[in-house]
Each structure stands twice: as structure tokens, then as C-alpha cells.
Scaffold this motif. Structure first.
Motif, PDB file in Angstrom:
ATOM      1  N   ILE A 126       5.392  13.700  -8.354  1.00  0.00           N
ATOM      2  CA  ILE A 126       4.496  13.097  -7.188  1.00  0.00           C
ATOM      3  C   ILE A 126       3.935  14.333  -6.253  1.00  0.00           C
ATOM      4  N   VAL A 127       4.174  15.665  -6.635  1.00  0.00           N
ATOM      5  CA  VAL A 127       3.370  16.634  -5.899  1.00  0.00           C
ATOM      6  C   VAL A 127       2.325  17.289  -6.528  1.00  0.00           C
ATOM      7  N   HIS A 128       1.144  17.175  -6.003  1.00  0.00           N
ATOM      8  CA  HIS A 128      -0.167  17.694  -6.403  1.00  0.00           C
ATOM      9  C   HIS A 128      -0.755  18.692  -5.512  1.00  0.00           C
ATOM     10  N   GLN A 129      -1.339  19.862  -6.267  1.00  0.00           N
ATOM     11  CA  GLN A 129      -2.063  20.863  -5.341  1.00  0.00           C
ATOM     12  C   GLN A 129      -3.599  20.551  -5.437  1.00  0.00           C
TER      13      GLN A 129
ATOM     14  N   LEU B 197       0.875  -1.157  -0.016  1.00  0.00           N
ATOM     15  CA  LEU B 197      -0.042   0.070  -0.073  1.00  0.00           C
ATOM     16  C   LEU B 197       0.835   1.227   0.087  1.00  0.00           C
ATOM     17  N   PRO B 198       0.177   2.432  -0.748  1.00  0.00           N
ATOM     18  CA  PRO B 198       1.177   3.619  -0.825  1.00  0.00           C
ATOM     19  C   PRO B 198       1.200   4.415   0.523  1.00  0.00           C
ATOM     20  N   ASN B 199       2.242   5.224   0.691  1.00  0.00           N
ATOM     21  CA  ASN B 199       2.112   6.320   1.640  1.00  0.00           C
ATOM     22  C   ASN B 199       1.875   7.592   0.982  1.00  0.00           C
ATOM     23  N   ILE B 200       1.034   8.446   1.753  1.00  0.00           N
ATOM     24  CA  ILE B 200       0.532   9.670   1.201  1.00  0.00           C
ATOM     25  C   ILE B 200       0.808  10.684   2.288  1.00  0.00           C
ATOM     26  N   LEU B 201       1.339  11.713   1.744  1.00  0.00           N
ATOM     27  CA  LEU B 201       1.778  13.062   2.488  1.00  0.00           C
ATOM     28  C   LEU B 201       0.511  14.014   2.273  1.00  0.00           C
TER      29      LEU B 201
ATOM     30  N   TRP C 261       9.908   8.066   1.726  1.00  0.00           N
ATOM     31  CA  TRP C 261       8.805   7.669   2.421  1.00  0.00           C
ATOM     32  C   TRP C 261       7.499   7.737   1.610  1.00  0.00           C
ATOM     33  N   PHE C 262       7.283   8.828   0.916  1.00  0.00           N
ATOM     34  CA  PHE C 262       6.252   9.235  -0.074  1.00  0.00           C
ATOM     35  C   PHE C 262       6.029   8.651  -1.371  1.00  0.00           C
ATOM     36  N   HIS C 263       4.941   8.202  -1.617  1.00  0.00           N
ATOM     37  CA  HIS C 263       4.573   7.905  -3.300  1.00  0.00           C
ATOM     38  C   HIS C 263       3.828   8.868  -3.845  1.00  0.00           C
ATOM     39  N   ILE C 264       3.216   9.892  -3.079  1.00  0.00           N
ATOM     40  CA  ILE C 264       2.503  10.964  -3.443  1.00  0.00           C
ATOM     41  C   ILE C 264       2.220  12.151  -2.308  1.00  0.00           C
ATOM     42  N   VAL C 265       2.352  13.326  -2.787  1.00  0.00           N
ATOM     43  CA  VAL C 265       2.404  14.411  -1.907  1.00  0.00           C
ATOM     44  C   VAL C 265       1.397  15.273  -2.391  1.00  0.00           C
ATOM     45  N   PHE C 266       0.167  15.485  -1.488  1.00  0.00           N
ATOM     46  CA  PHE C 266      -0.917  16.390  -1.866  1.00  0.00           C
ATOM     47  C   PHE C 266      -0.649  17.677  -0.914  1.00  0.00           C
ATOM     48  N   VAL C 267      -0.689  18.913  -1.528  1.00  0.00           N
ATOM     49  CA  VAL C 267      -0.556  20.100  -0.885  1.00  0.00           C
ATOM     50  C   VAL C 267      -2.094  20.746  -1.055  1.00  0.00           C
ATOM     51  N   LEU C 268      -2.791  21.016   0.206  1.00  0.00           N
ATOM     52  CA  LEU C 268      -4.022  21.473   0.039  1.00  0.00           C
ATOM     53  C   LEU C 268      -3.904  23.189  -0.104  1.00  0.00           C
ATOM     54  N   LYS C 269      -4.621  23.605  -0.729  1.00  0.00           N
ATOM     55  CA  LYS C 269      -4.706  25.239  -0.900  1.00  0.00           C
ATOM     56  C   LYS C 269      -6.124  25.631  -0.629  1.00  0.00           C
ATOM     57  N   THR C 270      -6.005  26.913   0.184  1.00  0.00           N
ATOM     58  CA  THR C 270      -7.201  27.378   0.492  1.00  0.00           C
ATOM     59  C   THR C 270      -7.409  28.943   0.052  1.00  0.00           C
TER      60      THR C 270
ATOM     61  N   GLU D 211     -15.132  16.294  -1.045  1.00  0.00           N
ATOM     62  CA  GLU D 211     -15.634  15.107  -1.694  1.00  0.00           C
ATOM     63  C   GLU D 211     -14.986  14.746  -2.945  1.00  0.00           C
ATOM     64  N   ASP D 212     -14.572  15.609  -3.850  1.00  0.00           N
ATOM     65  CA  ASP D 212     -13.786  15.652  -4.926  1.00  0.00           C
ATOM     66  C   ASP D 212     -12.420  15.066  -4.730  1.00  0.00           C
ATOM     67  N   ASN D 213     -11.629  15.739  -3.798  1.00  0.00           N
ATOM     68  CA  ASN D 213     -10.354  15.295  -3.350  1.00  0.00           C
ATOM     69  C   ASN D 213     -10.258  13.932  -2.851  1.00  0.00           C
ATOM     70  N   ILE D 214     -11.265  13.366  -2.223  1.00  0.00           N
ATOM     71  CA  ILE D 214     -11.370  12.009  -1.724  1.00  0.00           C
ATOM     72  C   ILE D 214     -11.533  11.107  -2.809  1.00  0.00           C
ATOM     73  N   SER D 215     -12.339  11.417  -3.820  1.00  0.00           N
ATOM     74  CA  SER D 215     -12.637  10.450  -4.652  1.00  0.00           C
ATOM     75  C   SER D 215     -11.435  10.353  -5.708  1.00  0.00           C
ATOM     76  N   GLN D 216     -10.760  11.468  -5.901  1.00  0.00           N
ATOM     77  CA  GLN D 216      -9.465  11.561  -6.620  1.00  0.00           C
ATOM     78  C   GLN D 216      -8.681  10.749  -6.021  1.00  0.00           C
ATOM     79  N   ILE D 217      -8.184  10.750  -4.873  1.00  0.00           N
ATOM     80  CA  ILE D 217      -7.207  10.203  -4.174  1.00  0.00           C
ATOM     81  C   ILE D 217      -7.477   8.681  -4.048  1.00  0.00           C
ATOM     82  N   LEU D 218      -8.706   8.256  -3.770  1.00  0.00           N
ATOM     83  CA  LEU D 218      -9.104   6.913  -3.811  1.00  0.00           C
ATOM     84  C   LEU D 218      -8.921   6.247  -5.152  1.00  0.00           C
ATOM     85  N   LYS D 219      -9.050   6.962  -6.041  1.00  0.00           N
ATOM     86  CA  LYS D 219      -8.928   6.467  -7.431  1.00  0.00           C
ATOM     87  C   LYS D 219      -7.401   6.152  -7.743  1.00  0.00           C
ATOM     88  N   TRP D 220      -6.738   7.071  -7.204  1.00  0.00           N
ATOM     89  CA  TRP D 220      -4.843   7.140  -7.276  1.00  0.00           C
ATOM     90  C   TRP D 220      -4.636   5.944  -6.376  1.00  0.00           C
TER      91      TRP D 220
END
Length: 172
Positions: free
Chosen positions: A140-143, A3-7, A88-97, A153-162
């Protein structure tokens, strides 16, 4: 099964914890909030008077997480990312607000004015996105936008697909 590690990273208040907990419950991955981990294990190296918060002992945090990270299947949530080992990480998500939304969220947390201003500045100048790009391979870095409930919801479904795709690609 591998299983992957996610940051999940980004300025305080962007929604890392909400996303991380929800993602863990839907994916079966393990969720680790580094702030909580540090509090529980007292992984500190002094206190920052100006920001009114303890200073993280980064080396002890890395030592504490090493075994779990090598097993895989971990979602790590923290606003800094340059001290974690790149492997450590297979993918990195940077949240932006958006700044106005972020300001209100931090105000609701009771942040003092300096801490509020500095965190909003940090977001304006995309400091954590830059830090992630400097610390990990660019591909591997995505905003991800994190302004409204639909974004979550969009982020969760996108990451679950990934995750699903990653598991397919890495199963022998």
C-alpha cells in the motif's frame, strides 16, 4: 458509501499540502493537515529548541483523529507516519522531490541552515519512504515524484483513479 483513508507523507517541502488540498477539492474527501490540527488544538508536548518548532504530542493527535478516521474518506497530510495506527490507511503516498528543488523550496520558507540540511539529508536517504515501509504493508506504500506542476496533475489523476477503483471494489 464507504470511502478510503489516504496518507500523504514525505519530507517538508515536497508538496503534500498542495496535493492534499487539491485532491480533497476534486474527490470530496476530507483533508486534514496534522500540523494545522496540532496548532489549533495545541497538541504539543514541549518545544524543540534546535529545530525551532513545537514537539507533536502524537498520542493526543491519534485520539483527536480516531473518530474521523474510523468513518473513512480522510486525506491525512504529515511528514511523519510511524505513530498512526496501521489500520487507519488504505493507501500511503510518499512524495519525493529532487534535492536542488527541495532546497530552494525550504529556503523560501525561511528554514535555518541546520533545518535545511537535515531535511535535504532526510530526502536523500529516503527516510520517510523507509519509515512508511516499516509502518505499513509494502503493497500500500507508493512513491510519487513531486518536482514540477505536471507531476501534481499526474499524481492527482492517478490518485483519483485509485479512489474510484477502491470505492468500486468496496461497494456491496
Amino acid at each position: 458509501m464507504l470511502l478510503p483513508n489516504i496518507l500523504l507523507t514525505g519530507t517538508p517541502g515536497v508538496g503534500k499540502t498542495t496535493l492534499g488540498k487539491e485532491l480533497a477539492s476534486r474527490s470530496g474527501l476530507k483533508y486534514i493537515n496534522v500540523g494545522d490540527l496540532a496548532r489549533e488544538g495545541q497538541l504539543y508536548d514541549g518545544y524543540d529548541e534546535e529545530y525551532d518548532c513545537p514537539i507533536l504530542d502524537e498520542d493526543r493527535v491519534v485520539d483527536e483523529l480516531e473518530n474521523q478516521m474510523s468513518e473513512g474518506g480522510v486525506i491525512v497530510d504529515y511528514h511523519g507516519c510511524d505513530f498512526f495506527p496501521e489500520r487507519w490507511f488504505h493507501i500511503v503516498f510518499v512524495l519525493k522531490t529532487d534535492n536542488s528543488i527541495l532546497y530552494k523550496r525550504l529556503e523560501n520558507r525561511g528554514y535555518n541552515e541546520k533545518k535545511l540540511q537535515d531535511n535535504v539529508q532526510c530526502e536523500i536517504f529516503q527516510v520517510l519512504h523507509e519509515e512508511a515501509l516499516a509502518s505499513y504493508k509494502e503493497e500500500i506504500v507508493h512513491q510519487l515524484p513531486s518536482n514540477k506542476p505536471e507531476d501534481l496533475e499526474d499524481n492527482i489523476s492517478q490518485i483519483l483513479k485509485w479512489i474510484e477503483q477502491w470505492v468500486k471494489d468496496h461497494s456491496s
